[in-house]
Write an enzyme that holds these catalytic residues in place. Structure first.
Site, PDB file in Angstrom:
ATOM      1  N   SER A 170       0.841  -1.193   0.000  1.00 23.93           N
ATOM      2  CA  SER A 170       0.000   0.000   0.000  1.00 23.93           C
ATOM      3  C   SER A 170       0.877   1.245   0.000  1.00 23.93           C
ATOM      4  CB  SER A 170      -0.895  -0.013   1.238  1.00 23.93           C
ATOM      5  OG  SER A 170      -1.601   1.199   1.325  1.00 23.93           O
ATOM      6  N   ALA A 171       0.590   2.185  -0.921  1.00 23.00           N
ATOM      7  CA  ALA A 171       1.474   3.348  -1.108  1.00 23.00           C
ATOM      8  C   ALA A 171       1.506   4.284   0.095  1.00 23.00           C
ATOM      9  CB  ALA A 171       1.046   4.127  -2.355  1.00 23.00           C
ATOM     10  N   HIS A 172       0.371   4.463   0.775  1.00 24.27           N
ATOM     11  CA  HIS A 172       0.356   5.499   1.814  1.00 24.27           C
ATOM     12  C   HIS A 172       1.128   5.091   3.071  1.00 24.27           C
ATOM     13  CE1 HIS A 172      -2.815   4.175   4.792  1.00 24.27           C
ATOM     14  NE2 HIS A 172      -3.207   3.423   3.780  1.00 24.27           N
TER      15      HIS A 172
ATOM     16  N   CYS B  22      -9.953  -0.776  16.060  1.00 26.97           N
ATOM     17  CA  CYS B  22     -11.253  -1.074  16.649  1.00 26.97           C
ATOM     18  C   CYS B  22     -11.256  -1.008  18.176  1.00 26.97           C
ATOM     19  CB  CYS B  22     -11.724  -2.448  16.208  1.00 26.97           C
ATOM     20  SG  CYS B  22     -10.741  -3.762  16.913  1.00 26.97           S
TER      21      CYS B  22
HETATM   22  C1  LIG Z   1      -2.652  -0.370   6.549  1.00 22.18           C
HETATM   23  C2  LIG Z   1      -2.658  -1.834   6.410  1.00 22.18           C
HETATM   24  C3  LIG Z   1      -3.530  -2.477   5.507  1.00 22.18           C
HETATM   25  C4  LIG Z   1      -4.574  -1.731   4.729  1.00 22.18           C
HETATM   26  O1  LIG Z   1      -4.033  -0.917   3.722  1.00 22.18           O
HETATM   27  P1  LIG Z   1      -4.934   0.284   3.134  1.00 22.18           P
HETATM   28  O2  LIG Z   1      -4.127   0.783   1.965  1.00 22.18           O
HETATM   29  O3  LIG Z   1      -5.067   1.300   4.214  1.00 22.18           O
HETATM   30  O4  LIG Z   1      -6.225  -0.292   2.708  1.00 22.18           O
HETATM   31  C5  LIG Z   1      -3.442  -3.843   5.383  1.00 22.18           C
HETATM   32  N1  LIG Z   1      -2.560  -4.553   6.100  1.00 22.18           N
HETATM   33  C6  LIG Z   1      -1.707  -3.985   6.966  1.00 22.18           C
HETATM   34  C7  LIG Z   1      -0.742  -4.826   7.713  1.00 22.18           C
HETATM   35  C8  LIG Z   1      -1.736  -2.605   7.156  1.00 22.18           C
HETATM   36  O5  LIG Z   1      -0.902  -2.049   8.033  1.00 22.18           O
END
Ligand SMILES: *Cc1c(COP(=O)(O)O)cnc(C)c1O
Length: 384
Positions: free
Chosen positions: A201-203, A328
């Protein structure tokens, strides 16, 4: 003191160079990459350049092995549901762990509830590590997929992915890893690891939100989870988020360039932070493993018999952003499934806080936070 941000496991700031390369894709190069006219070709070529850059970051051989998604969550869903459905005629048993991200856990629940799959959740030890022998023991005739996260988002545990993937392959089982927390912090080589599917995931590495990718090793079949056009080599329908993909490519390029520098910096800051915590507080406990088995930027600390929400609230009043580590836990009765899985004692579970570090953090910020924490903890204790 300005705002202090210690929540990089939730998301990271997007760097200026990334914003700059994205800009033209909103107002100049706006054509659909699937269009055959010249502007469309330009867009398509930018998309493929971005794919190439992300491919390099994870050491993949071919850009075709990368499917752009709308983030880590979608990559996990595509991996789990897509691979499970593609192989369901061979068996309906999946193995995962009890400490996965909800994107994996709930995809498993979905497969269990709606599609008749059986899921085994592997236990972890007190550091959150999965025993390779435990995986071996749980493999069945009908096991078709194993999904184990590379590094945990709450307590930073790094798993022996290469060994786990090898066990899966010896048994002709597809291996997926959620590497969302790992990419940009540790060097990744998908071929050396021997994984079939890997989510990113890029962010989480200073790129834009809403874009991610799934590495799909050549020859691995997936049933698409979006029905529609034949984009992404028929593995993910829908017009690509071009500007975000270009941003992800740039973020990947920068992350690769600075990988060693960032890792070294985060390890130093992390270990300094932990030693300062122990120097200043009694009754604390670090959750998760030590040293090399822990993500460079992760600190998860419990204050005995205190409540994490009160601590976080007070930190926030001092412009310090940290987290409980699980989305959560706040305000609800549910306790972190990860802290439960490592069998953390009751008196430590409620007071767990995660500080996750990023490139921009400094030693001065750590000193400032520890100092503020001292006042906060003293006051909370005196209120008891
Ligand atoms: C943040 C995260 C995700 C979800 O990624 P998103 O781009 O926010 O949908 C999945 N798995 C892990 C381990 C993460 O830290």
């Amino acid at each position: 003191m300005k705002d202090i941000y210690f929540d990089h496991a939730a998301t990271t700031p997007i760097v200026e160079e990334v914003i700059e390369v994205m800009q033209p894709f909103y107002n100049e190069i706006y054509a659909n990459p699937a269009s055959s006219h010249l502007p469309g070709q330009k867009a398509a070529s930018a998309l493929e350049d971005a794919r190439e850059l992300v491919t390099k970051l994870i050491g993949a051989k071919k850009a075709e092995e990368l499917v752009f998604t709308a983030g880590g969550t979608e990559a996990d869903n595509l991996a789990l549901k897509g691979a499970a459905l593609a192989r369901s005629s061979e068996g309906k048993h999946i193995i995962t762990s009890s400490i996965e991200h909800h994107a994996v856990l709930k995809s498993c629940k979905y497969l269990e509830k709606h599609l008749g799959f059986e899921i085994t959740y592997l236990d972890v030890d007190q550091d959150g590590i999965i025993d390779v022998e435990e995986l071996k023991r749980n493999i069945r005739e009908d096991t078709i997929l194993v999904s184990i996260m590379y590094a945990n988002n709450e307590i930073g545990t790094i798993q022996p992915i290469k060994e786990l993937a090898a066990v899966a392959h010896q048994n002709d089982i597809i291996f997926h890893t959620d590497a969302v927390q790992t990419v940009g912090q540790l060097k990744i080589d998908v071929n050396d690891l021997g994984v079939d599917l890997l989510s990113i995931s890029a962010h989480k590495f200073n790129g834009p939100k809403g874009i991610g990718a799934l590495f799909v090793s050549q020859g691995v079949e997936l049933v698409p989870q979006m029905s529609g056009g034949s984009q992404e080599r028929k593995r993910r329908a829908g017009t690509a988020n071009l500007a975000a993909a270009v941003g992800m490519g740039k973020a990947a390029e920068i992350a690769l360039e600075k990988l060693a520098e960032k890792r070294n910096k985060l390890v130093l800051l992390r270990d300094y932070f932990i030693s300062e915590l122990f120097a200043n507080f009694d009754d604390i406990k670090i959750n998760g493993p030590k040293g090399d088995y822990r993500l460079p930027g992760n600190i998860n600390i419990s204050f005995k018999n205190l409540d994490s929400e009160s601590i976080l609230f007070n930190l926030s009043l001092n412009n310090i952003a940290a987290s409980t580590g699980s989305a959560c836990a706040s305000g609800s009765l549910s306790v972190s499934h990860v802290l439960k899985a490592i069998a953390l004692e009751e008196e430590y579970i409620k007071g767990a806080i995660r500080f996750s570090l990023g490139f921009g953090n400094t030693k001065e910020e750590i000193d400032y936070v520890v100092n503020k924490l001292k006042n906060i903890i003293d006051r909370l204790k005196s209120l008891k």
